[in-house]
Design a protein around this motif. Structure first.
Motif, short mmCIF file in Angstrom:
data_model
loop_
_atom_site.label_atom_id
_atom_site.label_comp_id
_atom_site.label_asym_id
_atom_site.label_seq_id
_atom_site.Cartn_x
_atom_site.Cartn_y
_atom_site.Cartn_z
N LYS A 184 0.84 -1.19 0.00
CA LYS A 184 0.00 0.00 0.00
C LYS A 184 0.88 1.24 0.00
N TRP A 185 0.65 2.12 -0.95
CA TRP A 185 1.42 3.35 -1.04
C TRP A 185 1.01 4.30 0.09
N VAL A 186 2.01 4.77 0.87
CA VAL A 186 1.72 5.66 1.99
C VAL A 186 2.52 6.96 1.90
N GLY A 187 3.28 7.14 0.85
CA GLY A 187 4.03 8.38 0.69
C GLY A 187 5.13 8.53 1.73
N LEU A 188 5.16 9.67 2.40
CA LEU A 188 6.21 9.98 3.38
C LEU A 188 5.83 9.57 4.79
N ARG A 189 4.79 8.76 4.95
CA ARG A 189 4.33 8.42 6.30
C ARG A 189 5.38 7.65 7.08
N ASN A 190 6.11 6.75 6.43
CA ASN A 190 7.15 6.00 7.15
C ASN A 190 8.22 6.94 7.70
N TYR A 191 8.66 7.88 6.89
CA TYR A 191 9.68 8.82 7.34
C TYR A 191 9.15 9.72 8.46
N GLU A 192 7.89 10.09 8.36
CA GLU A 192 7.29 10.92 9.41
C GLU A 192 7.25 10.16 10.73
N ARG A 193 6.87 8.89 10.69
CA ARG A 193 6.85 8.07 11.91
C ARG A 193 8.24 7.90 12.49
N ILE A 194 9.22 7.72 11.63
CA ILE A 194 10.59 7.50 12.10
C ILE A 194 11.09 8.72 12.88
N PHE A 195 10.86 9.91 12.35
CA PHE A 195 11.42 11.11 12.96
C PHE A 195 10.57 11.69 14.08
N THR A 196 9.32 11.29 14.18
CA THR A 196 8.44 11.91 15.18
C THR A 196 7.95 10.94 16.25
N ALA A 197 7.89 9.65 15.96
CA ALA A 197 7.26 8.74 16.92
C ALA A 197 8.04 7.47 17.18
N ASP A 198 9.31 7.44 16.82
CA ASP A 198 10.10 6.22 16.98
C ASP A 198 11.29 6.51 17.90
N ASP A 199 11.14 6.17 19.17
CA ASP A 199 12.20 6.41 20.14
C ASP A 199 13.40 5.50 19.89
N LYS A 200 13.14 4.30 19.42
CA LYS A 200 14.23 3.37 19.17
C LYS A 200 15.12 3.86 18.03
N PHE A 201 14.55 4.56 17.09
CA PHE A 201 15.35 5.12 16.00
C PHE A 201 16.38 6.10 16.55
N LEU A 202 15.93 7.00 17.41
CA LEU A 202 16.86 7.97 18.00
C LEU A 202 17.93 7.27 18.84
N GLN A 203 17.53 6.23 19.57
CA GLN A 203 18.50 5.48 20.37
C GLN A 203 19.52 4.78 19.48
N SER A 204 19.06 4.20 18.39
CA SER A 204 19.98 3.50 17.49
C SER A 204 20.94 4.47 16.82
N VAL A 205 20.47 5.65 16.48
CA VAL A 205 21.36 6.67 15.89
C VAL A 205 22.41 7.10 16.91
N LYS A 206 21.98 7.31 18.14
CA LYS A 206 22.90 7.71 19.21
C LYS A 206 23.97 6.64 19.43
N VAL A 207 23.54 5.38 19.55
CA VAL A 207 24.48 4.29 19.79
C VAL A 207 25.44 4.14 18.60
N THR A 208 24.92 4.27 17.40
CA THR A 208 25.76 4.12 16.21
C THR A 208 26.84 5.19 16.15
N PHE A 209 26.47 6.43 16.42
CA PHE A 209 27.46 7.50 16.40
C PHE A 209 28.48 7.34 17.51
N LEU A 210 28.05 6.87 18.69
CA LEU A 210 29.00 6.60 19.76
C LEU A 210 29.97 5.49 19.34
N TYR A 211 29.44 4.49 18.67
CA TYR A 211 30.29 3.39 18.20
C TYR A 211 31.28 3.89 17.15
#
Length: 325
Positions: free
Chosen positions: A73-100
């Motif tokens: 199902k085509w959802v446009g930019l909804r996945n990216y919107e969820r990643i940047f606004t409602a995904d705490d694990k995404f922010l944690q993974s970015v933080k851990v990756t940069f620390l690594y």
């Protein structure tokens, strides 16, 4: 005699011209563009089918709700919107990756350069030492080594056994959120062989005359290293830095096998989180969005380093500090 010589010259010229025409036809036959594409066709087919097509397909999936359980199902930019606004694990993974990345890449390059300088000696048996030191890098990224590393840094592992003999109480290095990521960083530093070989090749290209001239002027080894070795080795350092950062951003096997992102998401590097979304939750569209975000992050970091390289990377064609022809 002159007539015979003239006829001989005519026949020789004719034969030479005939050979030249045949050679030109042969070369023209092999210089056609179509023949060149024929030779590179195996790589070209592999690139189109195994690299470009999957990338374009994942880009399409990143704009869809693709879960393997229902139609795309085509959802446009909804996945990216969820990643940047409602995904705490995404922010944690970015933080851990940069620390690594910030922890593993500099330590790995420093250690690799140090070993390369030590091995850059013309002594008997040095080749055997180079092979022995490089060998861990051949198996360093395997699952078996990751499992061995997990046992070494476990509660009853080798590290704690050694500490216990000195009366020091160890801890669960990979089960402690404060030390788990450092266990992975140490494993990355241990896999320094590839960078070491490239540094060693760069050291071989530095003219010995520079060291001899600086010795005459009274420069010691410390001054020679920072005034000659590092500037002359800066292109090699730049290459190793870029490749090291790209590899660190994509690190997966060690974190997945040793800690699986734990404890308390302290080792949840980006690739492990992407894998979790794609193959544990079957959210392939969401995972494709994460993959393209990773690509953009790597491109931004690489571009930032490339922009600053003019201030610290020097080539033989440089006319001055930070300037190139």
């Amino acid at each position: 005699m002159s007539r015979i010589a003239a006829e001989h010259d005519i026949h020789a010229s004719y034969a030479a011209g005939k050979v030249k025409r045949k050679r030109n036809r042969f070369l023209s036959r092999w210089e056609t563009p179509g023949l060149g594409y024929l030779f590179i066709s195996p790589w070209l087919v592999g690139f189109l089918l195994l690299t470009l097509y999957p990338m374009l397909l994942s880009l399409y999936y990143s704009f869809t709700d693709y879960t393997l359980m229902k139609p795309i199902k085509w959802v446009g930019l909804r996945n990216y919107e969820r990643i940047f606004t409602a995904d705490d694990k995404f922010l944690q993974s970015v933080k851990v990756t940069f620390l690594y990345v910030l922890g593993s890449v500099p330590l790995k390059l420093i250690f690799a350069l140090f070993i390369a300088v030590v091995l850059n000696k013309a002594v008997k048996g040095i080749s055997a030492y180079r092979v022995a030191i490089y060998f861990p890098s051949l198996i360093g990224g395997s699952i078996a080594v990751s499992m061995l590393w997990r046992n070494i840094f476990g509660v009853d592992g080798f590290i704690n056994s050694v500490l216990d003999k000195f009366g020091i109480e160890g801890s669960g290095w990979i089960s402690n959120p404060k030390t788990a990521l450092w266990s992975l960083i140490l494993l990355s530093v241990w896999q320094f062989g590839s960078a070491m070989v490239i540094f060693l090749a760069g050291l071989k290209q530095i003219p010995k005359d520079l060291y001899e001239a600086s010795s005459v002027d009274g420069a010691n080894r410390f001054v020679q290293f920072f005034r000659i070795t590092l500037p002359m080795l800066s292109p090699t350092l730049y290459f190793n830095l870029i490749m090291g950062i790209i590899g660190a951003f994509q690190m997966f096997t060690s974190a997945y096998v040793i800690t699986n992102g734990g404890p308390m998401n302290s080792t949840l590097v980006y690739a492990v989180y992407l894998y979790e979304r794609a193959f544990n939750r079957y959210q392939l569209g969401y995972a494709s969005s994460l993959a393209w975000i990773m690509l953009v992050m790597i491109a931004i970091v690489a571009a930032a380093i490339a922009l600053t390289s003019k201030y610290w990377v020097f080539y033989e064609t440089d006319t001055g500090r930070g300037k190139r022809k």
